[in-house]
Design a protein around this motif. Structure first.
Motif, PDB file in Angstrom:
ATOM      1  N   SER A  24      -6.955 -27.049   5.265  1.00 57.86           N
ATOM      2  CA  SER A  24      -7.673 -26.408   6.370  1.00 57.86           C
ATOM      3  C   SER A  24      -7.662 -24.885   6.288  1.00 57.86           C
ATOM      4  O   SER A  24      -8.487 -24.227   6.906  1.00 57.86           O
ATOM      5  CB  SER A  24      -7.111 -26.887   7.708  1.00 57.86           C
ATOM      6  OG  SER A  24      -5.756 -26.544   7.763  1.00 57.86           O
ATOM      7  N   SER A  25      -6.764 -24.322   5.493  1.00 59.00           N
ATOM      8  CA  SER A  25      -6.745 -22.855   5.358  1.00 59.00           C
ATOM      9  C   SER A  25      -7.949 -22.372   4.546  1.00 59.00           C
ATOM     10  O   SER A  25      -8.355 -21.222   4.668  1.00 59.00           O
ATOM     11  CB  SER A  25      -5.456 -22.388   4.672  1.00 59.00           C
ATOM     12  OG  SER A  25      -5.549 -22.520   3.260  1.00 59.00           O
ATOM     13  N   LEU A  26      -8.483 -23.217   3.701  1.00 53.66           N
ATOM     14  CA  LEU A  26      -9.568 -22.899   2.765  1.00 53.66           C
ATOM     15  C   LEU A  26      -9.163 -21.848   1.733  1.00 53.66           C
ATOM     16  O   LEU A  26     -10.008 -21.339   1.001  1.00 53.66           O
ATOM     17  CB  LEU A  26     -10.839 -22.406   3.495  1.00 53.66           C
ATOM     18  CG  LEU A  26     -11.560 -23.381   4.405  1.00 53.66           C
ATOM     19  CD1 LEU A  26     -12.707 -22.664   5.132  1.00 53.66           C
ATOM     20  CD2 LEU A  26     -12.124 -24.564   3.624  1.00 53.66           C
ATOM     21  N   ILE A  51     -15.676 -17.242   5.229  1.00 55.73           N
ATOM     22  CA  ILE A  51     -15.866 -18.388   6.138  1.00 55.73           C
ATOM     23  C   ILE A  51     -14.710 -18.443   7.136  1.00 55.73           C
ATOM     24  O   ILE A  51     -14.904 -18.651   8.335  1.00 55.73           O
ATOM     25  CB  ILE A  51     -15.977 -19.711   5.337  1.00 55.73           C
ATOM     26  CG1 ILE A  51     -17.241 -19.706   4.480  1.00 55.73           C
ATOM     27  CG2 ILE A  51     -15.977 -20.930   6.273  1.00 55.73           C
ATOM     28  CD1 ILE A  51     -17.308 -20.812   3.433  1.00 55.73           C
ATOM     29  N   ARG A  52     -13.489 -18.241   6.629  1.00 56.54           N
ATOM     30  CA  ARG A  52     -12.310 -18.204   7.514  1.00 56.54           C
ATOM     31  C   ARG A  52     -12.469 -17.150   8.605  1.00 56.54           C
ATOM     32  O   ARG A  52     -12.179 -17.388   9.775  1.00 56.54           O
ATOM     33  CB  ARG A  52     -11.058 -17.854   6.693  1.00 56.54           C
ATOM     34  CG  ARG A  52     -10.320 -19.026   6.119  1.00 56.54           C
ATOM     35  CD  ARG A  52      -9.735 -19.910   7.165  1.00 56.54           C
ATOM     36  NE  ARG A  52      -8.830 -19.240   8.091  1.00 56.54           N
ATOM     37  CZ  ARG A  52      -7.523 -19.253   7.990  1.00 56.54           C
ATOM     38  NH1 ARG A  52      -6.941 -19.861   6.993  1.00 56.54           N
ATOM     39  NH2 ARG A  52      -6.766 -18.673   8.889  1.00 56.54           N
ATOM     40  N   LYS A  59     -11.699 -27.891   9.971  1.00 53.95           N
ATOM     41  CA  LYS A  59     -11.043 -29.085  10.528  1.00 53.95           C
ATOM     42  C   LYS A  59     -11.091 -30.242   9.530  1.00 53.95           C
ATOM     43  O   LYS A  59     -12.003 -30.333   8.709  1.00 53.95           O
ATOM     44  CB  LYS A  59     -11.761 -29.508  11.805  1.00 53.95           C
ATOM     45  CG  LYS A  59     -11.566 -28.540  12.939  1.00 53.95           C
ATOM     46  CD  LYS A  59     -11.975 -29.204  14.257  1.00 53.95           C
ATOM     47  CE  LYS A  59     -11.916 -28.203  15.394  1.00 53.95           C
ATOM     48  NZ  LYS A  59     -13.220 -27.890  15.962  1.00 53.95           N
ATOM     49  N   THR A  60     -10.146 -31.139   9.663  1.00 52.18           N
ATOM     50  CA  THR A  60     -10.109 -32.332   8.817  1.00 52.18           C
ATOM     51  C   THR A  60     -11.414 -33.121   8.974  1.00 52.18           C
ATOM     52  O   THR A  60     -11.872 -33.346  10.094  1.00 52.18           O
ATOM     53  CB  THR A  60      -8.912 -33.219   9.212  1.00 52.18           C
ATOM     54  OG1 THR A  60      -7.732 -32.424   9.133  1.00 52.18           O
ATOM     55  CG2 THR A  60      -8.781 -34.416   8.293  1.00 52.18           C
ATOM     56  N   GLY A  61     -11.976 -33.512   7.844  1.00 52.85           N
ATOM     57  CA  GLY A  61     -13.224 -34.286   7.860  1.00 52.85           C
ATOM     58  C   GLY A  61     -14.472 -33.424   7.766  1.00 52.85           C
ATOM     59  O   GLY A  61     -15.554 -33.933   7.503  1.00 52.85           O
ATOM     60  N   LEU A  94     -11.685 -40.253   9.262  1.00 52.28           N
ATOM     61  CA  LEU A  94     -11.693 -38.852   8.823  1.00 52.28           C
ATOM     62  C   LEU A  94     -12.095 -38.732   7.358  1.00 52.28           C
ATOM     63  O   LEU A  94     -12.851 -37.841   6.973  1.00 52.28           O
ATOM     64  CB  LEU A  94     -10.321 -38.211   9.060  1.00 52.28           C
ATOM     65  CG  LEU A  94      -9.963 -37.976  10.535  1.00 52.28           C
ATOM     66  CD1 LEU A  94      -8.493 -37.597  10.680  1.00 52.28           C
ATOM     67  CD2 LEU A  94     -10.847 -36.872  11.142  1.00 52.28           C
ATOM     68  N   LEU A  95     -11.598 -39.662   6.530  1.00 52.47           N
ATOM     69  CA  LEU A  95     -11.960 -39.604   5.112  1.00 52.47           C
ATOM     70  C   LEU A  95     -13.453 -39.902   4.929  1.00 52.47           C
ATOM     71  O   LEU A  95     -14.132 -39.250   4.132  1.00 52.47           O
ATOM     72  CB  LEU A  95     -11.105 -40.592   4.298  1.00 52.47           C
ATOM     73  CG  LEU A  95     -11.300 -40.502   2.787  1.00 52.47           C
ATOM     74  CD1 LEU A  95     -10.894 -39.123   2.247  1.00 52.47           C
ATOM     75  CD2 LEU A  95     -10.507 -41.587   2.060  1.00 52.47           C
TER      76      LEU A  95
END
Ligand code: AR6
Length: 168
Positions: A24-26, A51-52, A59-61, A94-95
């Motif tokens: 999630s940190s990218l 982007i951050r 977020k996850t997903g 989520l996956l």
């Protein structure tokens, strides 16, 4: 839409878009994320940082896109897989979102060829059989307009065997 299986390093694939199993940190990490950032170079990291700054953590997903720097692909789609915690229903949804959101992004970028790693099946410990089934189902159910080929890029023998069986 064609579906292909390759055993390879995803940084070598000449697709329009390759997908990164990011966090999630990218801002990079180990595994396929580390390999993509190493091979892509500083342009990929700089765009991730932008982007951050703009939207905060991913977020996850969900999925975001950058150009691909020194990679042979045009774009890197960074998606954040779930960390397996035993909650099968939630983790599976989520996956599935990772695959669907990445396909949607690729579609909006006019990509014809998209390559996926086996998201969440490394450090994030998602059971490989279940993860592969979700990946294949999502891709097969996707109503594609531009995407002509999806490549599942397996890195380890176990995933390769699982995908071989699933794809026949
Ligand atoms: N090309 C293709 N697949 C690869 C490569 C490669 N060069 N290297 C590893 N894999 P993982 P996750 C496969 O751990 O489970 C990172 O630190 C690997 O065999 O890369 O989603 C991120 O920053 C496995 O099947 O990703 C996150 O913090 C698959 O890629 C976290 O790991 C995914 O393994 C994400 O964990």
């Amino acid at each position: 839409m064609k579906i292909e299986l390759i055993k390879s390093d995803i940084t070598k694939i000449e697709a329009d878009a390759i997908v990164n199993a990011a966090n999630s940190s990218l801002l990079g990490g180990g595994g396929v994320d580390g390999a993509i950032h190493r091979a892509g170079g500083k342009q990929v990291l700089e765009e991730c940082q932008e982007i951050r700054n703009r939207q905060g953590k991913c977020k996850t997903g969900e999925a975001v896109v950058t150009t691909a720097g020194n990679l042979p692909a045009k774009y890197v789609i960074h998606t954040v897989g779930p960390i397996w915690n035993g909650d099968e229903e939630k983790n599976s949804k989520l996956l599935a979102n990772c695959y669907r959101n990445s396909m949607n992004l690729a579609e909006s970028l006019d990509s014809k060829i998209i390559a996926f790693p086996n998201i969440s099946t490394g450090v994030y410990k998602f059971p490989k059989e279940q993860a592969a089934k979700i990946a294949v189902d999502e891709v097969k159910n996707f109503k594609s307009k531009n995407i002509e080929k999806v490549i599942f890029v397996c890195f380890d023998d176990e995933n390769e065997e699982i995908y071989k069986k699933l794809l026949g």
